[in-house]
Design an enzyme around this catalytic site. Structure first.
Site, mmCIF file in Angstrom:
data_model
loop_
_atom_site.group_PDB
_atom_site.id
_atom_site.type_symbol
_atom_site.label_atom_id
_atom_site.label_comp_id
_atom_site.label_asym_id
_atom_site.label_seq_id
_atom_site.Cartn_x
_atom_site.Cartn_y
_atom_site.Cartn_z
ATOM 1 N N VAL A 21 0.838 -1.201 0.000
ATOM 2 C CA VAL A 21 0.000 0.000 0.000
ATOM 3 C C VAL A 21 0.873 1.252 0.000
ATOM 4 O O VAL A 21 0.588 2.230 -0.708
ATOM 5 C CB VAL A 21 -0.963 -0.005 1.201
ATOM 6 C CG1 VAL A 21 -1.748 1.302 1.279
ATOM 7 C CG2 VAL A 21 -1.926 -1.181 1.100
ATOM 8 N N ASN A 76 14.470 0.570 11.258
ATOM 9 C CA ASN A 76 15.298 -0.294 10.409
ATOM 10 C C ASN A 76 15.546 0.311 9.039
ATOM 11 O O ASN A 76 16.589 0.063 8.428
ATOM 12 C CB ASN A 76 14.635 -1.673 10.233
ATOM 13 C CG ASN A 76 14.600 -2.464 11.518
ATOM 14 O OD1 ASN A 76 15.426 -2.262 12.396
ATOM 15 N ND2 ASN A 76 13.628 -3.357 11.641
ATOM 16 N N SER A 77 14.579 1.078 8.545
ATOM 17 C CA SER A 77 14.715 1.692 7.218
ATOM 18 C C SER A 77 15.269 3.110 7.279
ATOM 19 O O SER A 77 15.696 3.649 6.251
ATOM 20 C CB SER A 77 13.358 1.710 6.508
ATOM 21 O OG SER A 77 12.889 0.402 6.262
ATOM 22 N N ARG A 100 -10.731 2.528 12.967
ATOM 23 C CA ARG A 100 -12.003 2.464 12.232
ATOM 24 C C ARG A 100 -13.227 2.493 13.143
ATOM 25 O O ARG A 100 -14.317 2.841 12.702
ATOM 26 C CB ARG A 100 -12.035 1.219 11.335
ATOM 27 C CG ARG A 100 -11.141 1.346 10.116
ATOM 28 C CD ARG A 100 -11.219 0.126 9.231
ATOM 29 N NE ARG A 100 -10.189 0.170 8.189
ATOM 30 C CZ ARG A 100 -9.776 -0.876 7.512
ATOM 31 N NH1 ARG A 100 -10.299 -2.080 7.754
ATOM 32 N NH2 ARG A 100 -8.845 -0.766 6.588
ATOM 33 N N CYS A 150 -10.839 -3.044 2.368
ATOM 34 C CA CYS A 150 -10.845 -3.154 0.902
ATOM 35 C C CYS A 150 -11.958 -4.052 0.390
ATOM 36 O O CYS A 150 -12.512 -3.811 -0.682
ATOM 37 C CB CYS A 150 -9.490 -3.646 0.406
ATOM 38 S SG CYS A 150 -8.934 -5.181 1.169
ATOM 39 N N GLY A 152 -3.990 -8.167 -1.416
ATOM 40 C CA GLY A 152 -4.632 -7.755 -0.180
ATOM 41 C C GLY A 152 -3.868 -8.211 1.048
ATOM 42 O O GLY A 152 -4.036 -7.654 2.133
ATOM 43 N N ARG A 182 -9.524 -16.240 -0.184
ATOM 44 C CA ARG A 182 -8.333 -15.809 -0.935
ATOM 45 C C ARG A 182 -8.202 -16.646 -2.200
ATOM 46 O O ARG A 182 -8.231 -17.876 -2.142
ATOM 47 C CB ARG A 182 -7.076 -15.966 -0.073
ATOM 48 C CG ARG A 182 -5.838 -15.339 -0.687
ATOM 49 C CD ARG A 182 -5.871 -13.825 -0.608
ATOM 50 N NE ARG A 182 -5.679 -13.342 0.753
ATOM 51 C CZ ARG A 182 -5.934 -12.085 1.128
ATOM 52 N NH1 ARG A 182 -6.388 -11.203 0.270
ATOM 53 N NH2 ARG A 182 -5.749 -11.730 2.390
ATOM 54 N N HIS A 196 -10.769 -7.517 -5.935
ATOM 55 C CA HIS A 196 -11.666 -8.282 -5.067
ATOM 56 C C HIS A 196 -13.040 -8.370 -5.747
ATOM 57 O O HIS A 196 -13.650 -7.343 -6.066
ATOM 58 C CB HIS A 196 -11.837 -7.601 -3.708
ATOM 59 C CG HIS A 196 -10.611 -7.687 -2.843
ATOM 60 N ND1 HIS A 196 -9.490 -8.414 -3.166
ATOM 61 C CD2 HIS A 196 -10.350 -7.123 -1.621
ATOM 62 C CE1 HIS A 196 -8.591 -8.298 -2.193
ATOM 63 N NE2 HIS A 196 -9.094 -7.522 -1.250
ATOM 64 N N ASN A 230 -8.513 -3.710 -5.277
ATOM 65 C CA ASN A 230 -8.308 -3.660 -3.827
ATOM 66 C C ASN A 230 -7.176 -2.762 -3.370
ATOM 67 O O ASN A 230 -7.237 -2.209 -2.266
ATOM 68 C CB ASN A 230 -8.078 -5.071 -3.274
ATOM 69 C CG ASN A 230 -6.904 -5.761 -3.913
ATOM 70 O OD1 ASN A 230 -6.893 -6.006 -5.124
ATOM 71 N ND2 ASN A 230 -5.901 -6.109 -3.120
ATOM 72 N N THR A 231 -6.124 -2.548 -4.165
ATOM 73 C CA THR A 231 -5.059 -1.658 -3.700
ATOM 74 C C THR A 231 -5.204 -0.240 -4.268
ATOM 75 O O THR A 231 -4.483 0.662 -3.842
ATOM 76 C CB THR A 231 -3.653 -2.205 -4.031
ATOM 77 O OG1 THR A 231 -3.473 -2.247 -5.448
ATOM 78 C CG2 THR A 231 -3.449 -3.577 -3.427
#
Length: 347
Positions: A2, A26-27, A104, A144, A174, A230, A237, A322-323
């Site tokens: 995402v 870490n990044s 949410r 999604c 997803g 899935r 989706h 979905n994305t």
């Protein structure tokens, strides 16, 4: 995945520019290109403007927030950690548009599909008071899976849907995967996605809820039951939907409502808004995931196979990307709506 979609969608966006990126410690210190080396999952290349942006530590809230007007948040952390992180950013006066599920069900946080419940943004004022800020807040995007059937049902709300059965056939993206890193999904179907069925049954009721006493109260109907499965496709989706109505419409009335439905994003001509939100396919074998997931740049919803049923009033098939519509694209559209309605301002 995402996060990568955000980076791609914001490349050359007419209103927004990526000026800073943060992630885990870490990044931190790496360029964005270095941080995703070997992990870039999209078919398109990394946008040039972000390749050399040095990734910062997301836990350094004040320092990071001072560099941006607002934030998109998509992280893999525990629920309580996400809630604390997003509230910390909001308290700096920085709006947060979240792809995460942590807030949410926070009573004064709007969970928005911009075409359906833009009125829920009204709770932001109360949320700001709770957080002690005049400009910061959190707004979230719903799950999604529900994008594939909730818009089609929403366009028919005047007929009062009472019972809904939906089975969703959900792409591997997803789960943040592709076939290279999830070979077990090839030639396979997994009849379980953790937590997905509860979200698919309950989140539509919050979207159809009402703002009362500075919080969102979920709707009591329709009653929704789902199964979430899935399937071995990259993106998209698909849902099979059965529905009963209090006032049964004709097939022509349903098709007319779908074709004519417009929401606030279409009225405002927002940059990411699909011109045609719901597209109905007359062909018996459409919509198909591979053929139709990218309709309206992945921001539209497709329907098909509408017919009367022997147990329910009607059944149909729905499809969404979905994305895009279901994740990063939906969040970008929320941010566009927030800007157009004056909730997001340059610092």
């Amino acid at each position: 995945m995402v996060g990568q979609r955000f980076v791609d969608l914001l490349d050359q966006h007419p209103w927004f520019e990526v000026t800073a990126i943060s992630a885990s410690a870490n990044s931190a210190g790496k360029t964005y290109e270095e941080s995703v080396q070997g992990r870039w999952k999209l078919a398109v290349p990394i946008p040039e403007p972000v390749k050399n942006i040095v990734v910062q530590d997301a836990s350094q809230v004040e320092a990071f927030a001072s560099q941006v007007d607002f934030i998109f948040c998509a992280v893999d952390m525990k629920k309580n950690e996400i809630q604390a992180l997003e509230e910390a950013y909001a308290k700096t006066g920085t709006p947060v548009v979240s792809n995460n599920s942590a807030h949410r069900w926070t009573a004064d946080v709007p969970m928005v599909i911009p075409e359906i419940n833009p009125g829920h943004l009204a709770v932001i004022e109360a949320q700001r008071k709770r957080l002690g800020t005049t400009t910061g807040f959190i707004a979230v995007k719903p799950n999604c899976s529900i994008q594939s059937y909730v818009p089609a049902l929403h366009a028919l709300r005047e007929f009062n849907p009472t019972q809904v059965v939906a089975s969703t056939y959900q792409a591997i993206s997803g789960a943040g995967k592709n076939f290279t890193d999830w070979p077990e999904m090839l030639d396979n179907v997994i009849p379980y996605i953790g937590g997905e069925e509860e979200k698919s049954e309950q989140e539509p009721l919050r979207i159809w809820g009402s703002v009362e006493n500075n919080q969102i109260v979920k709707a009591s109907a329709p009653h929704i039951t789902t199964q979430c499965i899935r399937v071995p496709v990259t993106d998209g989706h698909l849902a099979t939907v059965f529905v009963n109505f209090e006032k049964k419409p004709s097939k022509d009335e349903i098709l007319e409502r779908w074709s004519q439905f417009k929401g606030r994003p279409q009225e405002l001509a927002l940059p990411s808004a699909p011109k045609q939100f719901i597209t109905y396919f007359e062909e018996e074998n459409r919509p198909q995931t591979k053929l139709d997931r990218d309709i309206e740049r992945g921001m539209g919803v497709s329907t098909g196979r509408l017919r009367e049923d022997s147990l329910y009033d009607y059944k149909f098939v729905g499809l969404s990307h979905n994305t895009l519509r279901g994740a990063a694209g939906g969040a970008v559209l929320i941010a566009e709506l927030l800007k157009a309605e004056g909730y997001i301002q340059p610092k």
